[in-house]
Design an enzyme around this catalytic site. Structure first.
Site, mmCIF file in Angstrom:
data_model
loop_
_atom_site.group_PDB
_atom_site.id
_atom_site.type_symbol
_atom_site.label_atom_id
_atom_site.label_comp_id
_atom_site.label_asym_id
_atom_site.label_seq_id
_atom_site.Cartn_x
_atom_site.Cartn_y
_atom_site.Cartn_z
ATOM 1 N N ARG A 140 120.021 -26.426 100.284
ATOM 2 C CA ARG A 140 118.734 -25.745 100.451
ATOM 3 C C ARG A 140 118.874 -24.258 100.129
ATOM 4 O O ARG A 140 117.993 -23.629 99.554
ATOM 5 C CB ARG A 140 118.200 -25.943 101.876
ATOM 6 N N ASN A 163 77.234 -54.510 129.484
ATOM 7 C CA ASN A 163 77.703 -54.646 128.103
ATOM 8 C C ASN A 163 76.538 -54.357 127.180
ATOM 9 O O ASN A 163 75.381 -54.613 127.543
ATOM 10 C CB ASN A 163 78.216 -56.080 127.874
ATOM 11 N N VAL A 181 85.442 -50.665 125.632
ATOM 12 C CA VAL A 181 84.871 -51.091 124.345
ATOM 13 C C VAL A 181 85.884 -50.872 123.230
ATOM 14 O O VAL A 181 86.960 -50.307 123.445
ATOM 15 C CB VAL A 181 83.545 -50.357 124.027
ATOM 16 N N LYS A 200 98.104 -53.454 114.590
ATOM 17 C CA LYS A 200 96.812 -52.826 114.886
ATOM 18 C C LYS A 200 96.920 -51.311 114.817
ATOM 19 O O LYS A 200 95.915 -50.618 114.886
ATOM 20 C CB LYS A 200 96.337 -53.246 116.271
ATOM 21 N N SER A 234 98.108 -51.931 129.765
ATOM 22 C CA SER A 234 98.921 -52.865 128.999
ATOM 23 C C SER A 234 99.014 -54.204 129.705
ATOM 24 O O SER A 234 98.947 -54.282 130.926
ATOM 25 C CB SER A 234 100.332 -52.314 128.809
ATOM 26 N N SER A 266 75.389 -55.777 124.495
ATOM 27 C CA SER A 266 74.533 -56.967 124.405
ATOM 28 C C SER A 266 74.615 -57.699 125.747
ATOM 29 O O SER A 266 75.698 -58.076 126.192
ATOM 30 C CB SER A 266 74.961 -57.863 123.250
ATOM 31 N N GLY A 300 97.595 -57.129 127.948
ATOM 32 C CA GLY A 300 96.673 -58.052 127.295
ATOM 33 C C GLY A 300 95.667 -58.624 128.280
ATOM 34 O O GLY A 300 95.488 -58.091 129.379
ATOM 35 N N ASN A 333 103.796 -49.104 123.306
ATOM 36 C CA ASN A 333 103.564 -50.055 122.215
ATOM 37 C C ASN A 333 104.598 -49.878 121.102
ATOM 38 O O ASN A 333 105.036 -50.861 120.505
ATOM 39 C CB ASN A 333 102.162 -49.880 121.642
ATOM 40 N N GLU A 347 107.616 -51.539 122.130
ATOM 41 C CA GLU A 347 107.369 -52.984 122.014
ATOM 42 C C GLU A 347 107.629 -53.457 120.562
ATOM 43 O O GLU A 347 108.248 -54.498 120.345
ATOM 44 C CB GLU A 347 105.919 -53.244 122.440
ATOM 45 N N LYS A 394 101.093 -44.791 126.732
ATOM 46 C CA LYS A 394 100.751 -46.158 126.340
ATOM 47 C C LYS A 394 101.111 -46.395 124.872
ATOM 48 O O LYS A 394 101.609 -47.459 124.501
ATOM 49 C CB LYS A 394 99.251 -46.429 126.560
HETATM 50 P P1 NDP Z 1 86.986 -55.329 121.474
HETATM 51 O O1 NDP Z 1 87.935 -54.290 121.096
HETATM 52 O O2 NDP Z 1 86.878 -56.536 120.625
HETATM 53 O O3 NDP Z 1 85.541 -54.659 121.616
HETATM 54 C C1 NDP Z 1 84.399 -55.434 121.912
HETATM 55 C C2 NDP Z 1 83.559 -54.736 122.957
HETATM 56 O O4 NDP Z 1 83.167 -53.439 122.499
HETATM 57 C C3 NDP Z 1 82.298 -55.489 123.232
HETATM 58 O O5 NDP Z 1 82.002 -55.380 124.606
HETATM 59 C C4 NDP Z 1 81.293 -54.744 122.374
HETATM 60 O O6 NDP Z 1 79.969 -54.903 122.795
HETATM 61 C C5 NDP Z 1 81.748 -53.347 122.568
HETATM 62 N N1 NDP Z 1 81.256 -52.427 121.554
HETATM 63 C C6 NDP Z 1 81.609 -52.372 120.249
HETATM 64 N N2 NDP Z 1 80.953 -51.374 119.630
HETATM 65 C C7 NDP Z 1 80.146 -50.805 120.545
HETATM 66 C C8 NDP Z 1 79.223 -49.725 120.509
HETATM 67 N N3 NDP Z 1 79.019 -49.024 119.394
HETATM 68 N N4 NDP Z 1 78.582 -49.419 121.648
HETATM 69 C C9 NDP Z 1 78.796 -50.099 122.778
HETATM 70 N N5 NDP Z 1 79.659 -51.124 122.876
HETATM 71 C C10 NDP Z 1 80.326 -51.468 121.769
HETATM 72 O O7 NDP Z 1 87.227 -55.803 123.010
HETATM 73 P P2 NDP Z 1 88.584 -56.106 123.765
HETATM 74 O O8 NDP Z 1 88.178 -56.604 125.086
HETATM 75 O O9 NDP Z 1 89.505 -56.912 122.934
HETATM 76 O O10 NDP Z 1 89.257 -54.669 123.921
HETATM 77 C C11 NDP Z 1 88.639 -53.608 124.627
HETATM 78 C C12 NDP Z 1 89.546 -52.389 124.554
HETATM 79 O O11 NDP Z 1 90.799 -52.703 125.126
HETATM 80 C C13 NDP Z 1 89.849 -51.924 123.123
HETATM 81 O O12 NDP Z 1 89.940 -50.534 123.099
HETATM 82 C C14 NDP Z 1 91.191 -52.518 122.809
HETATM 83 O O13 NDP Z 1 91.923 -51.772 121.895
HETATM 84 C C15 NDP Z 1 91.828 -52.528 124.157
HETATM 85 N N6 NDP Z 1 92.723 -53.682 124.251
HETATM 86 C C16 NDP Z 1 93.814 -53.575 124.970
HETATM 87 C C17 NDP Z 1 94.676 -54.620 125.091
HETATM 88 C C18 NDP Z 1 95.804 -54.431 125.920
HETATM 89 O O14 NDP Z 1 96.689 -55.249 125.982
HETATM 90 N N7 NDP Z 1 95.825 -53.347 126.603
HETATM 91 C C19 NDP Z 1 94.511 -55.905 124.454
HETATM 92 C C20 NDP Z 1 93.330 -55.955 123.769
HETATM 93 C C21 NDP Z 1 92.499 -54.857 123.669
HETATM 94 P P3 NDP Z 1 79.043 -56.115 122.211
HETATM 95 O O15 NDP Z 1 79.409 -57.310 123.032
HETATM 96 O O16 NDP Z 1 77.664 -55.651 122.458
HETATM 97 O O17 NDP Z 1 79.383 -56.257 120.765
#
Ligand code: NDP
Length: 474
Positions: A444, A32, A74, A260, A128, A34, A130, A186, A189, A182
């Site tokens: 038209r 990750n 991410v 979203k 999908s 961080s 969550g 949604n 959904e 996907k």
């Molecule tokens: P987030 O969408 O909240 O993203 C946070 C993560 O992204 C952290 O690990 C963060 O790292 C990283 N990140 C953000 N910016 C950067 C960058 N510039 N470079 C590197 N890393 C970065 O996390 P979620 O777990 O909620 O979702 C992850 C993905 O899954 C997203 O695309 C989201 O849309 C999708 N998703 C899908 C769901 C589903 O049901 N399928 C539900 C929720 C999300 P750091 O810790 O360093 O900040």
């Protein structure tokens, strides 16, 4: 030993997916941006399996067997590009980069084309279900090359949800196909939830029933044709009492729905493709309308709210159930139309029955009903619309009278039911002998000389509206 697969991005989705992989016996490298998140994951869940923590992407890449498989989880958008940019120089031809985030399929197409030039496989995988799904078995919709699926498929199918022993994961098609599907998932959904909300509103305001009673109604529905995750959790939410006030929680939650963006994307793409997805569009607009709080207040003050007098009626529950089912069939039929149109547009050759199969488990729209959709496409892969399949045809036809009664009740009481109303209009339009599009064409031609075709002979024609009104070949 080298790790089998890697996950970078360890917020809730990424860490749960990594744990799912580890629990299935894969040695999984984790990273990750961080490092604190990586440390936390290994500290809290290290005992669940074989994790290889990496502080940098270099370390992550070095820890993997080849060809490498790296899942990016991410934040969708620029962060995904940032990670790809950093990753690509570290990889070798044949390696696979999998984006499991909610990317727009057009971004996925762009990224796939770019990585292909570097000899890399880019797999846009819709995931999908969550956080709970990511951990215990999501529905996975991977796009990308068949070659990449050969390596990746067995792992993804292993960690996906299973229904009757069948994994909820299939190779969807090339480049952006997985993320497109996907997105439509949604969108559907959104439509499904809107219809459920309208059913609740009608039972509540027209039927005069309490949320607790309606929770029971939904619980009952969940053992019939409507059996689905969304209907099941509707009963849970409606039955929940707020601890602070003692009221039903649903009565205390602010009535402003958020989004979203995947529903909006679905509608935007449907507009581009010229596919009517009225159910999804109404759902997106209903959310937008709910959020326009100031405008709603001004309208309420100027126009007054409809005064709805409950008309308790034994048959309402069954009528609403049928209207909900029929409207849901329409919404799904439209969503599947959109996938078919996109498949033709982008050369994806989508297997629509397989899409229904992988949505049976793991994802939010999982439902018994999807078995019927799969059967319909198994019988006829070129089905012009789900509505013409025998089973769905009978389902909507037998619901038709109830559906009309519900729409009439909603309209005359002043309870908005855009999902039910527009689904019925779609059903009526689709099977009409003649549509008033003929008049639209006439108009038209009148103002813009846009020409029209005739029902009785070939060719394009124009009427000399401002001349002697004779018809000329166009
Ligand atoms: P987030 O969408 O909240 O993203 C946070 C993560 O992204 C952290 O690990 C963060 O790292 C990283 N990140 C953000 N910016 C950067 C960058 N510039 N470079 C590197 N890393 C970065 O996390 P979620 O777990 O909620 O979702 C992850 C993905 O899954 C997203 O695309 C989201 O849309 C999708 N998703 C899908 C769901 C589903 O049901 N399928 C539900 C929720 C999300 P750091 O810790 O360093 O900040």
């Amino acid at each position: 030993a080298p790790a089998r697969i890697a996950v970078t991005g360890l917020a809730v989705m990424g860490s749960n997916l990594a744990r799912n992989l580890a629990r299935h016996g894969y040695r999984v490298a984790v990273h990750n941006r961080s490092h604190a998140r990586t440390k936390a994951l290994v500290e809290e869940h290290g005992h669940e399996g074989d994790f290889v923590p990496a502080e940098t992407l270099e370390e992550l890449v070095a820890s993997l067997q080849t060809p490498r498989q790296i899942i990016i989880m991410v934040k969708a958008g620029a962060p995904t590009d940032a990670v790809i940019d950093e990753l690509v120089p570290l990889l070798e031809p044949g390696d696979m980069v999998i984006d499991g985030g909610n990317a727009h399929y057009a971004d996925t197409r762009r990224r796939e084309a770019r990585l292909k030039e570097a000899g890399l496989h880019f797999v846009g995988a819709g995931i999908s279900g969550g956080e709970e799904g990511a951990l215990n078995g999501p529905s996975i919709m991977p796009g990308g090359s068949p070659e990449s699926y050969k390596h990746l498929g067995p792992v993804l199918e292993d960690i996906a949800a299973k229904v009757d022993g069948v994994p909820c994961c299939v190779h969807v098609g090339p480049d952006g196909a997985g993320h497109f599907v996907k997105m439509v998932h949604n969108g559907i959904e959104y439509a499904d939830m809107q219809l459920i909300a309208e059913a609740y509103d009608l039972l509540h305001r027209v039927g005069g029933q309490t949320p607790a009673r309606i929770a029971e109604v939904f619980r009952g529905w969940n053992s019939g044709d409507l059996e689905s995750y969304l209907v099941e959790i509707t009963a849970e939410v409606l039955g929940h009492v707020d601890a602070d006030t003692g009221s039903a929680l649903v009565d205390v939650i602010a009535d402003e729905a958020e989004q979203k963006g995947t529903g909006r994307w679905t509608v935007q793409e449907a507009l581009e493709l010229g596919v009517p997805v009225t159910g999804i569009a109404e759902a997106v607009f209903a959310r937008s309308l709910s959020g326009r709080v100031d405008q709603r207040r001004a309208a309420r003050e100027a126009l007054g709210a409809a005064e709805v007098t409950p008309q308790p009626d034994e048959s309402l529950v069954e009528d609403v159930r049928r209207a909900l089912y029929a409207s849901k069939v329409v919404a799904y039929a439209q969503g599947f139309d959109q996938m078919r149109a996109a498949g033709a547009e982008y050369g994806w050759d989508l297997d629509l029955g397989a899409m229904a199969t992988i949505w049976r488990g793991g994802c939010i729209i999982r439902a018994r009903f999807l078995d019927r959709i799969r059967e319909a496409y198994d019988k006829n892969p070129d089905l012009p619309s789900l509505l013409v399949d025998e089973y769905f045809r009978d389902a909507v036809k037998s619901a038709e009278e109830a559906w009309r009664r519900v729409v009439v009740k909603a309209v005359s009481a002043g309870v908005p039911a855009p999902g039910f109303v527009s689904a019925l209009a779609y059903y009526d339009a689709l099977r009409s002998e003649r549509l008033p599009a003929s008049l639209v064409q006439g108009l038209r031609d009148f103002f813009g000389a846009h020409t029209y075709r005739r029902t009785d002979r070939e060719g394009s024609f124009h009427t000399l509206w401002s001349g002697d009104r004779s018809q000329v070949d166009a």
